[in-house]
Design a protein around this motif. Sequence first.
Motif, PDB file in Angstrom:
ATOM      1  N   GLU A  94      17.213 -55.216  27.062  1.00  0.00           N
ATOM      2  CA  GLU A  94      17.911 -53.991  27.460  1.00  0.00           C
ATOM      3  C   GLU A  94      19.269 -53.831  26.772  1.00  0.00           C
ATOM      4  O   GLU A  94      19.760 -52.712  26.633  1.00  0.00           O
ATOM      5  N   ASN A  95      19.874 -54.932  26.373  1.00  0.00           N
ATOM      6  CA  ASN A  95      21.228 -54.866  25.830  1.00  0.00           C
ATOM      7  C   ASN A  95      21.302 -55.092  24.320  1.00  0.00           C
ATOM      8  O   ASN A  95      22.378 -55.342  23.774  1.00  0.00           O
ATOM      9  N   SER A  96      20.172 -55.006  23.658  1.00  0.00           N
ATOM     10  CA  SER A  96      20.174 -55.177  22.206  1.00  0.00           C
ATOM     11  C   SER A  96      20.837 -53.987  21.520  1.00  0.00           C
ATOM     12  O   SER A  96      20.666 -52.847  21.959  1.00  0.00           O
TER      13      SER A  96
ATOM     14  N   PRO B  97      25.134 -51.438  22.331  1.00  0.00           N
ATOM     15  CA  PRO B  97      24.135 -52.243  23.027  1.00  0.00           C
ATOM     16  C   PRO B  97      23.699 -51.714  24.390  1.00  0.00           C
ATOM     17  O   PRO B  97      22.718 -52.199  24.943  1.00  0.00           O
ATOM     18  N   HIS B  98      24.376 -50.707  24.928  1.00  0.00           N
ATOM     19  CA  HIS B  98      24.214 -50.351  26.347  1.00  0.00           C
ATOM     20  C   HIS B  98      22.809 -49.895  26.723  1.00  0.00           C
ATOM     21  O   HIS B  98      22.237 -49.009  26.098  1.00  0.00           O
ATOM     22  N   TRP B  99      22.307 -50.483  27.803  1.00  0.00           N
ATOM     23  CA  TRP B  99      21.017 -50.076  28.348  1.00  0.00           C
ATOM     24  C   TRP B  99      21.069 -48.624  28.813  1.00  0.00           C
ATOM     25  O   TRP B  99      20.114 -47.869  28.624  1.00  0.00           O
TER      26      TRP B  99
END
Lengths: 179, 179
Positions: A94-96, B97-99
């Motif tokens: 989710e944070n890639s 990077p934020h979901w």
Amino acid sequence: MIESIQHRRSIRKYTSDPIEPEKLQSVLEAGRLAPSGNNKQPWTFIVVQSEQQRQAVMQACHRQTWMMTAPAFIVAVADMAARSEADLPIYIDENSPHWELKRAIRDTAIAVENMLLEADAQGLGTCWVGFFVQSEIRPVLGIPDNKFVLAVIPIGYPAEHPPARPRKPLAAIVRYEKW
Amino acid sequence: MIESIQHRRSIRKYTSDPIEPEKLQSVLEAGRLAPSGNNKQPWTFIVVQSEQQRQAVMQACHRQTWMMTAPAFIVAVADMAARSEADLPIYIDENSPHWELKRAIRDTAIAVENMLLEADAQGLGTCWVGFFVQSEIRPVLGIPDNKFVLAVIPIGYPAEHPPARPRKPLAAIVRYEKW
């Protein structure tokens, strides 16, 4: 088209009627035909119908037990590797930060929406389930760590007919010429 | 539905015919009605019709001059802030990077696909243009740094009728029970 878009609802209660294979194929075909950036088609659809696998997927979706009323799930997987030259052996979640992952999510979302609309046209109900984490749902289905599960879509004949949910008015979401 | 999905093409050459306002409204309405995670509707659509603004947007899309044949662009903006409690004063771009940003991209892609399909149903052509960078296109339209431009959609009456582009066969993109 607008009538179909207006008609479609998220369904969380299904009848026990099985899905005709030709209807399921038509839904998958609607996803297959979706447009995508550079026509990369960075998606895989996993059709889950066995009781055991549906149970396992439902558990990974934070135990949303209503899902089990649906006779099938379509799991839509965004494949960042399909957009790159090589099958990158990296771990994503989710944070890639990768732009390629965002593009694969974008394209796979297009394909999923096509499937939701085609399902509705076939008299089938669907719900886009997104409440799970990659680290828990991937192992259940044996999905490699460089793929991103974007949606679990329970599909079947609706046993409920919920009213439309509210939407923001056009005036709140449309601007002209600039922000 | 599948017929509409099969029929739609990416159009890169438009006639000079203007778009009837009621048709444009119907396209925007199709986007407005899209489903989204938690019904957050994290999207804004900017309708660009002036020659000057279309020129500026086209320049930011790496000078794809064919875009200028379209009488209007719809710029679809994904709003991560619409998914959060607060209007985060952060800078986001392709490598963030934020979901929450991925979710906003996902949801806005759903809305854009609805618009592309509704446009086709109205006899209008569209193309999903994604070849630009945030840092260049946002200033052109005065878009805040915490919004993400997902698509620029030239829209108008088609002046070309391209054949269908190839797609992977179902056997290459569908799996059963597991990866």
